[in-house]
Design a protein around this motif. Structure first.
Motif, PDB file in Angstrom:
ATOM      1  N   MET A 136       0.926  -1.282   0.165  1.00 44.01           N
ATOM      2  CA  MET A 136      -0.083   0.042  -0.077  1.00 44.01           C
ATOM      3  C   MET A 136       0.992   1.260  -0.023  1.00 44.01           C
ATOM      4  SD  MET A 136      -3.189   0.506   0.042  1.00 44.01           S
ATOM      5  CE  MET A 136      -4.807   1.343   0.678  1.00 44.01           C
ATOM      6  N   PRO A 137       2.026   1.468   0.776  1.00 44.17           N
ATOM      7  CA  PRO A 137       2.664   2.682   0.722  1.00 44.17           C
ATOM      8  C   PRO A 137       3.435   3.048  -0.610  1.00 44.17           C
ATOM      9  CG  PRO A 137       3.438   1.203   2.590  1.00 44.17           C
ATOM     10  CD  PRO A 137       2.560   0.436   1.739  1.00 44.17           C
ATOM     11  N   GLN A 138       3.546   1.905  -1.529  1.00 41.06           N
ATOM     12  CA  GLN A 138       4.099   2.043  -2.603  1.00 41.06           C
ATOM     13  C   GLN A 138       2.966   2.915  -3.667  1.00 41.06           C
ATOM     14  OE1 GLN A 138       6.187  -0.951  -4.463  1.00 41.06           O
ATOM     15  NE2 GLN A 138       7.727  -1.100  -2.936  1.00 41.06           N
ATOM     16  N   ASP A 139       1.789   2.426  -3.524  1.00 38.33           N
ATOM     17  CA  ASP A 139       0.730   3.155  -4.362  1.00 38.33           C
ATOM     18  C   ASP A 139       0.494   4.542  -3.952  1.00 38.33           C
ATOM     19  OD1 ASP A 139       0.317   0.642  -5.075  1.00 38.33           O
ATOM     20  OD2 ASP A 139      -1.468   0.182  -3.808  1.00 38.33           O
ATOM     21  N   ARG A 140       1.012   4.958  -3.063  1.00 37.90           N
ATOM     22  CA  ARG A 140       0.955   6.660  -2.657  1.00 37.90           C
ATOM     23  C   ARG A 140       2.283   7.312  -2.920  1.00 37.90           C
ATOM     24  NH1 ARG A 140      -3.323   6.927   2.308  1.00 37.90           N
ATOM     25  NH2 ARG A 140      -2.586   9.215   1.791  1.00 37.90           N
ATOM     26  N   HIS A 141       3.110   6.661  -3.395  1.00 40.52           N
ATOM     27  CA  HIS A 141       4.516   7.224  -3.691  1.00 40.52           C
ATOM     28  C   HIS A 141       4.459   8.524  -4.344  1.00 40.52           C
ATOM     29  CE1 HIS A 141       8.754   7.359  -3.685  1.00 40.52           C
ATOM     30  NE2 HIS A 141       8.851   7.359  -4.909  1.00 40.52           N
ATOM     31  N   PHE A 142       3.818   8.389  -5.396  1.00 46.28           N
ATOM     32  CA  PHE A 142       3.654   9.850  -6.167  1.00 46.28           C
ATOM     33  C   PHE A 142       2.331  10.468  -6.085  1.00 46.28           C
ATOM     34  CE2 PHE A 142       6.879   7.519  -8.864  1.00 46.28           C
ATOM     35  CZ  PHE A 142       7.812   8.404  -8.581  1.00 46.28           C
ATOM     36  N   GLU A 143       1.856  10.533  -4.798  1.00 45.45           N
ATOM     37  CA  GLU A 143       0.538  11.137  -4.600  1.00 45.45           C
ATOM     38  C   GLU A 143       0.745  12.627  -4.827  1.00 45.45           C
ATOM     39  OE1 GLU A 143      -2.417  11.288  -1.067  1.00 45.45           O
ATOM     40  OE2 GLU A 143      -1.588   9.463  -1.614  1.00 45.45           O
ATOM     41  N   TRP A 144       2.125  13.281  -4.568  1.00 43.81           N
ATOM     42  CA  TRP A 144       2.116  14.497  -4.568  1.00 43.81           C
ATOM     43  C   TRP A 144       2.158  15.214  -6.060  1.00 43.81           C
ATOM     44  CZ3 TRP A 144       6.277  15.996  -7.340  1.00 43.81           C
ATOM     45  CH2 TRP A 144       7.174  14.876  -7.781  1.00 43.81           C
ATOM     46  N   TRP A 145       2.345  14.199  -6.924  1.00 40.71           N
ATOM     47  CA  TRP A 145       2.254  14.572  -8.278  1.00 40.71           C
ATOM     48  C   TRP A 145       0.800  14.779  -8.968  1.00 40.71           C
ATOM     49  CZ3 TRP A 145       6.380  16.303 -10.606  1.00 40.71           C
ATOM     50  CH2 TRP A 145       6.407  16.382 -12.521  1.00 40.71           C
ATOM     51  N   HIS A 146       0.228  15.930  -8.565  1.00 43.43           N
ATOM     52  CA  HIS A 146      -1.226  16.029  -9.113  1.00 43.43           C
ATOM     53  C   HIS A 146      -1.159  16.674 -10.532  1.00 43.43           C
ATOM     54  CE1 HIS A 146      -2.582  14.643  -5.375  1.00 43.43           C
ATOM     55  NE2 HIS A 146      -1.930  15.529  -4.790  1.00 43.43           N
ATOM     56  N   HIS A 147      -1.530  15.885 -11.559  1.00 44.89           N
ATOM     57  CA  HIS A 147      -1.818  16.526 -12.840  1.00 44.89           C
ATOM     58  C   HIS A 147      -2.895  17.268 -12.919  1.00 44.89           C
ATOM     59  CE1 HIS A 147       1.362  13.982 -14.651  1.00 44.89           C
ATOM     60  NE2 HIS A 147       0.876  13.054 -13.907  1.00 44.89           N
ATOM     61  N   SER A 148      -3.753  17.387 -12.083  1.00 45.84           N
ATOM     62  CA  SER A 148      -4.840  18.227 -12.046  1.00 45.84           C
ATOM     63  C   SER A 148      -4.787  19.325 -11.181  1.00 45.84           C
ATOM     64  CB  SER A 148      -6.364  17.479 -11.805  1.00 45.84           C
ATOM     65  OG  SER A 148      -6.255  17.048 -10.588  1.00 45.84           O
ATOM     66  N   HIS A 149      -3.649  19.568 -10.617  1.00 43.71           N
ATOM     67  CA  HIS A 149      -3.503  20.751  -9.661  1.00 43.71           C
ATOM     68  C   HIS A 149      -3.271  21.935 -10.355  1.00 43.71           C
ATOM     69  CE1 HIS A 149      -1.358  23.339  -6.706  1.00 43.71           C
ATOM     70  NE2 HIS A 149      -1.821  22.573  -5.939  1.00 43.71           N
ATOM     71  N   PRO A 150      -3.928  22.833 -10.082  1.00 40.44           N
ATOM     72  CA  PRO A 150      -4.187  24.355 -10.772  1.00 40.44           C
ATOM     73  C   PRO A 150      -2.801  24.805 -11.218  1.00 40.44           C
ATOM     74  CG  PRO A 150      -5.325  24.525  -8.812  1.00 40.44           C
ATOM     75  CD  PRO A 150      -4.675  23.082  -8.759  1.00 40.44           C
ATOM     76  N   THR A 151      -1.719  24.766 -10.491  1.00 41.87           N
ATOM     77  CA  THR A 151      -0.498  25.194 -10.946  1.00 41.87           C
ATOM     78  C   THR A 151       0.431  24.228 -12.109  1.00 41.87           C
ATOM     79  OG1 THR A 151       0.596  24.424  -9.017  1.00 41.87           O
ATOM     80  CG2 THR A 151      -0.276  26.823  -9.107  1.00 41.87           C
ATOM     81  N   PHE A 152      -0.084  23.048 -11.940  1.00 40.27           N
ATOM     82  CA  PHE A 152       0.710  22.039 -12.618  1.00 40.27           C
ATOM     83  C   PHE A 152       0.994  22.472 -14.203  1.00 40.27           C
ATOM     84  CE2 PHE A 152       1.374  18.286 -15.236  1.00 40.27           C
ATOM     85  CZ  PHE A 152       2.396  17.699 -14.666  1.00 40.27           C
ATOM     86  N   ALA A 153      -0.248  22.680 -14.634  1.00 38.10           N
ATOM     87  CA  ALA A 153      -0.259  23.198 -16.323  1.00 38.10           C
ATOM     88  C   ALA A 153       0.526  24.355 -16.550  1.00 38.10           C
ATOM     89  CB  ALA A 153      -1.553  23.264 -16.923  1.00 38.10           C
ATOM     90  N   GLY A 154       0.600  25.487 -15.539  1.00 40.06           N
ATOM     91  CA  GLY A 154       0.971  26.497 -15.624  1.00 40.06           C
ATOM     92  C   GLY A 154       2.729  26.438 -15.659  1.00 40.06           C
ATOM     93  N   ILE A 155       3.029  25.809 -14.391  1.00 39.98           N
ATOM     94  CA  ILE A 155       4.645  25.725 -14.381  1.00 39.98           C
ATOM     95  C   ILE A 155       5.080  25.048 -15.557  1.00 39.98           C
ATOM     96  CG2 ILE A 155       6.379  24.313 -12.907  1.00 39.98           C
ATOM     97  CD1 ILE A 155       4.644  25.282 -10.385  1.00 39.98           C
ATOM     98  N   THR A 156       4.629  23.746 -15.921  1.00 42.86           N
ATOM     99  CA  THR A 156       5.083  22.802 -16.746  1.00 42.86           C
ATOM    100  C   THR A 156       5.102  23.469 -18.352  1.00 42.86           C
ATOM    101  OG1 THR A 156       3.037  21.590 -17.092  1.00 42.86           O
ATOM    102  CG2 THR A 156       4.788  20.686 -15.525  1.00 42.86           C
ATOM    103  N   GLY A 157       4.013  24.180 -18.508  1.00 44.52           N
ATOM    104  CA  GLY A 157       3.784  25.078 -19.830  1.00 44.52           C
ATOM    105  C   GLY A 157       5.108  25.912 -20.080  1.00 44.52           C
ATOM    106  N   PHE A 158       5.087  26.766 -18.749  1.00 44.80           N
ATOM    107  CA  PHE A 158       6.112  27.859 -18.782  1.00 44.80           C
ATOM    108  C   PHE A 158       7.406  27.329 -19.104  1.00 44.80           C
ATOM    109  CE2 PHE A 158       9.000  30.666 -16.863  1.00 44.80           C
ATOM    110  CZ  PHE A 158       8.911  31.693 -17.478  1.00 44.80           C
ATOM    111  N   PHE A 159       7.758  26.315 -18.680  1.00 43.94           N
ATOM    112  CA  PHE A 159       9.303  25.516 -18.622  1.00 43.94           C
ATOM    113  C   PHE A 159       9.340  24.960 -20.101  1.00 43.94           C
ATOM    114  CE2 PHE A 159       9.563  26.362 -14.175  1.00 43.94           C
ATOM    115  CZ  PHE A 159      10.721  27.087 -14.084  1.00 43.94           C
ATOM    116  N   ALA A 160       8.235  24.384 -20.486  1.00 41.06           N
ATOM    117  CA  ALA A 160       8.237  23.618 -21.832  1.00 41.06           C
ATOM    118  C   ALA A 160       8.324  24.880 -23.045  1.00 41.06           C
ATOM    119  CB  ALA A 160       6.892  23.016 -21.887  1.00 41.06           C
ATOM    120  N   GLY A 161       7.753  26.063 -22.512  1.00 42.33           N
ATOM    121  CA  GLY A 161       8.099  26.991 -23.714  1.00 42.33           C
ATOM    122  C   GLY A 161       9.443  27.593 -23.601  1.00 42.33           C
TER     123      GLY A 161
END
Length: 105
Positions: A1-26
């Protein structure tokens, strides 16, 4: 069970995810794509031919423009354009200052 929650902090639906990744991708897109394109052209063609074909790098702008059309990728593409514009302005500003100080000195 602990391994299932390993990447829980990596929220693709988080409001700033698209902004940060988009800016650095640009930022990466505006620097790496023209450089890689020039390198590949130079490997495949003579210098004169590669120089004539280099403006076709502008076709790479089709990808971010196409992402603006689709609703799911629109927010990412908007921040990608912001990253592209900011990076271009910083590079041009620093280059102009360096040229100014080189000519002035």
């Amino acid at each position: 069970m602990p391994q299932d929650r390993h990447f829980e902090w990596w929220h693709h639906s988080h409001p700033t995810f698209a902004g940060i990744t988009g800016f650095f991708a640009g930022m990466l897109y505006v620097t790496a794509v023209p450089g890689a394109f020039a390198g590949i052209l130079r490997l495949l063609f003579t210098y004169e031919t590669a120089e004539k074909l280099f403006p076709f790098v502008l076709l790479a702008l089709v990808v971010p423009i196409a992402m603006l059309v689709k609703r799911k990728t629109r927010r990412f593409a908007q921040f990608m354009f912001v990253g592209m514009v900011v990076t271009t302005l910083v590079v041009l500003g620093v280059a102009s200052l360096v040229l100014y100080f080189m000519v002035d000195a």
